[in-house]
Enzyme design. Structure first.
Site, short mmCIF file in Angstrom:
data_model
loop_
_atom_site.label_atom_id
_atom_site.label_comp_id
_atom_site.label_asym_id
_atom_site.label_seq_id
_atom_site.Cartn_x
_atom_site.Cartn_y
_atom_site.Cartn_z
N TRP A 126 -0.93 -18.48 -29.32
CA TRP A 126 -1.97 -18.17 -30.30
C TRP A 126 -3.21 -19.03 -30.10
CZ3 TRP A 126 -1.54 -13.59 -31.89
CH2 TRP A 126 -0.29 -13.03 -32.15
N ASP A 135 -5.61 -22.60 -37.73
CA ASP A 135 -4.83 -21.36 -37.82
C ASP A 135 -3.46 -21.76 -38.37
OD1 ASP A 135 -3.28 -19.12 -37.49
OD2 ASP A 135 -3.69 -18.85 -35.35
N LYS A 189 3.36 -13.52 -42.27
CA LYS A 189 4.40 -14.46 -41.87
C LYS A 189 5.01 -15.13 -43.11
CE LYS A 189 3.14 -13.79 -37.48
NZ LYS A 189 1.90 -14.30 -37.01
C1 PLP Z 1 0.93 -13.96 -35.91
C2 PLP Z 1 -0.08 -15.00 -35.60
C3 PLP Z 1 -1.42 -14.68 -35.32
C4 PLP Z 1 -1.92 -13.26 -35.26
O1 PLP Z 1 -1.88 -12.72 -36.50
P1 PLP Z 1 -2.38 -11.22 -36.79
O2 PLP Z 1 -2.46 -11.22 -38.27
O3 PLP Z 1 -1.36 -10.31 -36.21
O4 PLP Z 1 -3.69 -11.04 -36.14
C5 PLP Z 1 -2.29 -15.71 -35.05
N1 PLP Z 1 -1.89 -16.99 -35.09
C6 PLP Z 1 -0.61 -17.34 -35.37
C7 PLP Z 1 -0.23 -18.78 -35.38
C8 PLP Z 1 0.33 -16.35 -35.63
O5 PLP Z 1 1.59 -16.68 -35.90
#
Ligand code: PLP
Length: 357
Positions: free
Chosen positions: A101, A168, A192
């Site tokens: 990511w 993030d 998540k």
């Molecule tokens: C799943 C995830 C993403 C991407 O998320 P989307 O909502 O599918 O764009 C980005 N960063 C992390 C750490 C993730 O777990």
């Protein structure tokens, strides 16, 4: 048989959230209308957005200098929206690369300005967190990924940054107590640990904005979403509602501190079994292991498929590792009950008793 969902996202949510969300789709709070047919500008829906924002403030203790937004496009959209709004062509932003990511976030930022990758653990397929870097004081911002969902590593301490810190936090938001004021911006795709897909939580200081020279399209300009309080255009009303319900549930559990305690216990149990079990091996450096996404491999690769099948047959769904890492991964977010982890541990023990020499 009760099944436990270990998928990384979309992911498990508390049973009460499923029940309340299902009910609201039929009829919201006895108003004679479904949640998903009412106007996003109705008083009922604006109350939902405001309650969700209020709950985020309550759980984090963050003050009014932080704006709380629900946006669309997932965390992935933030990868480009951040540099679009905050990084001019001749400027440099700092990133660390500790998994898939963060790697994607770096790729997008390079489209807008200079990127200084301060440290990377790509040399060992992101099985540890790079340390010992220093953050240049002239960087526009410093971007971190607090938890790498695919590789199963997690920052145990949040670095002190001389420049605005952007995180993030998609896969570990509200899973542990943090000094929230250390961050200038936090973002997370909801699916998540926070709700269902379709909403992205953004917590940010407005002072980050309005400094780049390039024009920013209205829809990608954070200021539009701040000005219209996340209702600039039609948002994903259902997804925001599910986030609000999950935040309420989190508050009713006692908030983030007791949740962290449970998360530590759950992860501790699973890692202990991986260490003890003669068939398995953890593949992330002990001090960097994630409390949310537990990854491991099998000594004997030829048994992988049958272990995956055995787990599935016993109600443990979604433990196959990401294709870029292999092995296994159990995502044990806030909503994963203790019994889910206990079940997976007993499945690992049973499989061992059948297959260990
Ligand atoms: C799943 C995830 C993403 C991407 O998320 P989307 O909502 O599918 O764009 C980005 N960063 C992390 C750490 C993730 O777990």
């Amino acid at each position: 048989m009760k099944k436990f969902n270990f998928y990384s996202g979309p992911a498990i949510l508390p049973p009460t959230v499923f029940e309340q969300a299902a009910k609201a789709v039929l009829e919201l709070d006895n108003i004679g209308l479904s949640l998903i047919e009412i106007s996003h500008r109705s008083k009922e829906f604006t109350a939902i957005v405001e309650e969700a924002q209020q709950l985020v403030r309550e759980l984090t203790g963050l003050g009014d200098d932080y704006k709380i937004l629900f946006m669309q496009g997932g965390a992935t959209m933030q990868f480009c929206t951040i540099p679009y709004n905050m990084l001019d062509t001749n400027e440099t932003a700092a990133y660390i690369e500790m998994g898939s990511w963060s790697k994607k976030a770096i790729k997008e930022a390079k489209l807008f300005g200079n990127v200084n990758v301060l440290a990377s653990s790509a040399d060992k397929n992101f099985s540890y967190i790079p340390k010992g870097y220093s953050i240049p004081a002239d960087a526009k911002y410093f971007h971190i990924t607090t938890n790498e969902t695919i590789h199963g590593n997690q920052l145990q301490t949040i670095p002190d940054s001389p420049v605005p810190l952007i995180a993030d936090m998609s896969s570990d938001i509200f899973s542990r107590v943090l000094d929230w004021n250390k961050f200038d911006m936090i973002y997370a795709g909801a699916q998540k640990n926070l709700g269902t897909s379709g909403a992205t939580l953004v917590i940010m200081k407005e002072s980050l904005l309005g400094k780049v020279k390039r024009p920013v399209p209205t829809m990608l300009d954070y200021r539009s979403h701040i000005k219209d309080n996340s209702l600039h255009n039609t948002p994903s009303t259902f997804a925001i509602y599910v986030c609000m319900l999950t935040l309420r549930w989190l508050r009713d559990q006692g908030g983030i501190a007791p949740m962290e305690k449970r998360n530590r216990a759950k992860a501790g149990l699973l890692y202990a079994e991986i260490e003890r079990n003669t068939l398995f091996e953890a593949n992330v450096a002990a001090e960097d292991r994630s409390m949310m996404n537990v990854t491991w491999i099998m000594h004997d690769k030829s048994l992988e498929e049958s272990f995956g099948q055995f787990a599935k047959d016993n109600g443990c769904i979604g433990i196959k590792g990401h294709r870029s890492v292999g092995g296994f991964r159990a995502s044990i977010y806030n909503a994963m009950p203790d019994e889910g982890v206990a079940k997976l541990v007993s499945v690992m023990q049973e499989f061992e008793s059948k297959h260990a020499q």
